[in-house]
Design an enzyme around this catalytic site. Structure first.
Site, short mmCIF file in Angstrom:
data_model
loop_
_atom_site.label_atom_id
_atom_site.label_comp_id
_atom_site.label_asym_id
_atom_site.label_seq_id
_atom_site.Cartn_x
_atom_site.Cartn_y
_atom_site.Cartn_z
CG ASP A 105 17.75 7.71 7.08
OD1 ASP A 105 18.81 6.51 6.62
OD2 ASP A 105 18.48 8.70 7.48
CG ASN A 106 19.95 4.35 3.68
OD1 ASN A 106 20.50 3.37 2.95
ND2 ASN A 106 20.23 4.51 4.71
CB THR A 130 19.60 0.68 4.42
OG1 THR A 130 20.97 1.31 4.63
CG2 THR A 130 19.50 -0.15 5.52
CB CYS A 176 9.59 -7.95 -3.14
SG CYS A 176 10.66 -7.16 -4.46
CB CYS A 192 6.94 -5.24 -6.69
SG CYS A 192 7.45 -7.06 -6.90
CB CYS A 234 14.63 12.09 8.46
SG CYS A 234 13.08 11.31 8.16
CB CYS A 290 10.07 -7.70 -9.51
SG CYS A 290 11.28 -7.30 -7.88
CB CYS A 321 10.53 -10.80 -5.90
SG CYS A 321 9.35 -10.00 -6.29
#
Ligand SMILES: [Zn+2]
Length: 170
Positions: free
Chosen positions: A37-38, A41, A80, A83, A96, A153, A156
């Site tokens: 949720d971040n 991560t 990815c 991108c 959340c 990007c 990638c």
């Protein structure tokens, strides 16, 4: 659960994951599902998946809105996560835990992530790779948007092109 799926082997990781351990965990996986949720991560998982060429199935839900994305990084032409959402982009971090989420959305998107993962692993049908699937649960509208690989990007894209775009090309 094991009585229904006796061949499933669950290995729990009950420690905080850092940049090195995420790399090792991703290297051992056939496919990665991002249910975080971040953004830190999400980007760490994306970087590891790009380096290891592992498919990434990412789901996100906030308030009444949800997104589902598949990045089949086994393919050189696949976009990815960065991108779509560059690491240095100005994206407002909404979680959340702060904004709340319409609870059924997480079940819908989680189930669809599982479905896309099974399809990729089994080679069934057409994956969502290259498209962003968006659900507006308030109006019960689904829509899908094409996502292309960004040649520049930072994660990638081609290193030569990135250097050229930064004005430091060979
Ligand atoms: Zn990319």
């Amino acid at each position: 659960m094991l009585s229904i799926n006796p061949d499933v082997n669950i290995v729990g990781v009950d420690r905080r994951i850092d940049a090195q351990s995420v790399e090792n965990l991703v290297a051992q996986a056939d496919i990665v599902l991002d249910c975080s949720d971040n953004f830190p991560t999400r980007h760490a998982l994306n970087r590891a998946c790009v380096r290891r060429r592992k498919p990434l199935v990412a789901g996100a839900a906030i308030r009444f809105d949800a997104q589902l994305m598949v990045f089949d990084l086994r393919r050189a032409d696949a976009p990815c996560y960065a991108c779509l959402f560059p690491e240095d982009g100005e994206v407002e971090e909404v979680q959340c835990s702060v904004m709340g989420v319409f609870a059924p959305l997480t079940a819908v998107i989680g189930a669809m992530q599982a479905g896309e993962a099974i399809k990729l692993l089994a080679g069934i049908g057409e994956s969502l790779s290259g498209r962003l699937l968006i659900l507006d649960a308030k109006s019960a509208q689904w829509r899908s948007v094409r996502v292309k690989k960004d040649p520049s990007c930072k994660i990638c894209g081609s290193p030569l092109l990135r250097r050229a775009n930064n004005g430091a090309g060979p």
